[in-house]
Design an enzyme around this catalytic site. Structure first.
Site, PDB file in Angstrom:
ATOM      1  N   ASN A  42       4.887   2.832 -58.509  1.00  0.00           N
ATOM      2  CA  ASN A  42       4.962   1.703 -59.422  1.00  0.00           C
ATOM      3  C   ASN A  42       3.734   1.789 -60.318  1.00  0.00           C
ATOM      4  OD1 ASN A  42       4.453  -0.834 -60.646  1.00  0.00           O
ATOM      5  ND2 ASN A  42       5.703  -1.885 -59.140  1.00  0.00           N
ATOM      6  N   GLU A  58       8.433  -0.128 -62.792  1.00  0.00           N
ATOM      7  CA  GLU A  58       7.695  -1.017 -63.694  1.00  0.00           C
ATOM      8  C   GLU A  58       7.101  -0.240 -64.867  1.00  0.00           C
ATOM      9  OE1 GLU A  58       5.882  -5.130 -62.892  1.00  0.00           O
ATOM     10  OE2 GLU A  58       5.218  -3.897 -61.205  1.00  0.00           O
ATOM     11  N   ASP A 104       9.317   0.828 -55.182  1.00  0.00           N
ATOM     12  CA  ASP A 104       8.588  -0.382 -54.808  1.00  0.00           C
ATOM     13  C   ASP A 104       9.635  -1.350 -54.295  1.00  0.00           C
ATOM     14  OD1 ASP A 104       7.266  -2.753 -54.601  1.00  0.00           O
ATOM     15  OD2 ASP A 104       6.687  -2.889 -56.706  1.00  0.00           O
ATOM     16  N   ASN A 125       9.041  -3.981 -52.370  1.00  0.00           N
ATOM     17  CA  ASN A 125       8.518  -5.345 -52.245  1.00  0.00           C
ATOM     18  C   ASN A 125       8.801  -5.972 -50.891  1.00  0.00           C
ATOM     19  OD1 ASN A 125       6.937  -6.367 -54.487  1.00  0.00           O
ATOM     20  ND2 ASN A 125       8.714  -5.935 -55.770  1.00  0.00           N
ATOM     21  N   ASP A 133       5.735   0.308 -50.812  1.00  0.00           N
ATOM     22  CA  ASP A 133       6.358   1.399 -51.566  1.00  0.00           C
ATOM     23  C   ASP A 133       6.846   2.431 -50.554  1.00  0.00           C
ATOM     24  OD1 ASP A 133       5.349   0.856 -54.587  1.00  0.00           O
ATOM     25  OD2 ASP A 133       3.787   0.328 -53.140  1.00  0.00           O
ATOM     26  N   ASP A 151      -1.737  -1.503 -59.692  1.00  0.00           N
ATOM     27  CA  ASP A 151      -2.081  -2.098 -58.401  1.00  0.00           C
ATOM     28  C   ASP A 151      -1.409  -1.370 -57.235  1.00  0.00           C
ATOM     29  OD1 ASP A 151       0.282  -3.083 -59.499  1.00  0.00           O
ATOM     30  OD2 ASP A 151       0.025  -5.121 -58.772  1.00  0.00           O
ATOM     31  N   HIS A 152      -0.602  -0.357 -57.546  1.00  0.00           N
ATOM     32  CA  HIS A 152       0.050   0.465 -56.528  1.00  0.00           C
ATOM     33  C   HIS A 152      -0.509   1.890 -56.562  1.00  0.00           C
ATOM     34  CE1 HIS A 152       3.644  -2.244 -55.821  1.00  0.00           C
ATOM     35  NE2 HIS A 152       3.175  -2.725 -56.962  1.00  0.00           N
TER      36      HIS A 152
END
Length: 263
Positions: free
Chosen positions: A7, A34, A153, A155, A224, A253-254
């Site tokens: 991501n 994303e 990802d 989530n 992930d 952030d991943h």
């Protein structure tokens, strides 16, 4: 064969990181989530210069997925976007059949799963509905493509081992019972969380919030994932979370997750 998921949280912002990753890792297949970029703005030329072809479905400012494939090592066919039979304007799923030089092939599915916002919210109900639609599509696809890899990802931190503070997060988004049940419904189709089966692993978390110095405190989650179908489980060699890319200036952030298979 090296297969990655990442991501990137805006491909235009993170493009230098992605190009560095392609050069450093030399992965054969990469699923991005994303991307946050319209298709006419996708940086295809820069990626192609490194020897990769691109499939992408995006939208400015949010969502968006892409599949990058290394031209010299794999062939790509039968590309598709979205969940079959599930009309959804959000650009969250891309898939293609990947054939290695050895002749081995598999269906590769890359998803950016809804976050859900909070248990009980409208976005949470959408998340569970999306999971259900994807499960039906994967179940159908496995009948014709028993070799299948689902990455993205997702989530969901599927167990307490996958979140830095299980008690503190209990009942919250990413770890609620319904989300974990939805994740396990995919596993029940005959998929395996490769990270938990790999002879070699690296890292604990794949995501750290930008807030509260979460990275410095190592307060993360493993959301992930790389899920592989039963015929591929014995071919898993390693799964490594490349935390170094989360530590770069202006990072996603991943962190990318790299799966190695003997194909």
């Amino acid at each position: 064969m090296k297969i990655a998921t990442w991501n990137v949280n805006s491909l235009r912002v993170r493009l230098p990181h992605v190009l560095q990753f392609l050069q450093d890792e030399q992965c054969d297949v990469i699923g991005l989530q994303e991307t946050k970029v319209d298709d006419d703005k996708f940086p295809e030329d820069e990626i192609r210069k490194l020897g990769y072809s691109c499939l992408f479905s995006g939208h400015k400012a949010y969502n968006g997925v892409a599949i990058l494939t290394r031209d010299e090592s794999v062939a790509v066919s039968d590309a598709s976007f979205g969940i079959p039979g599930y009309p959804d304007p959000q650009k969250r799923l891309a898939a293609a059949t990947i054939t290695a030089q050895s002749g081995a092939s598999f269906r590769f599915v890359c998803g950016y799963f809804p976050n859900g916002q909070a248990p009980g919210a409208a976005k949470y109900l959408y998340k569970l509905e999306w999971f259900c639609a994807l499960r039906s599509a994967i179940e159908a696809r496995l009948r014709t493509d028993p070799n299948l890899i689902l990455v993205g990802d997702m989530n969901v931190a599927p167990t307490d081992e996958d979140i830095w503070d299980p008690e503190g997060w209990k009942g919250h988004i990413l770890v609620s019972d319904a989300e974990r049940d939805a994740f396990n419904s995919l596993i029940a189709l005959g998929l395996t969380d490769a990270f938990r089966k790999a002879p070699v692993t690296e890292g604990d978390w794949s995501w750290w919030d930008y807030r509260n110095n979460a990275l410095l405190r190592d307060q993360g989650a493993r959301i992930d994932h790389t899920l592989v179908s039963d015929p591929l489980v014995g071919k898993i060699e390693s799964v490594k979370i490349r935390r170094a890319y989360r530590e770069l200036p202006q990072p996603s952030d991943h962190a990318p997750v790299v799966l190695e298979l003997s194909l």
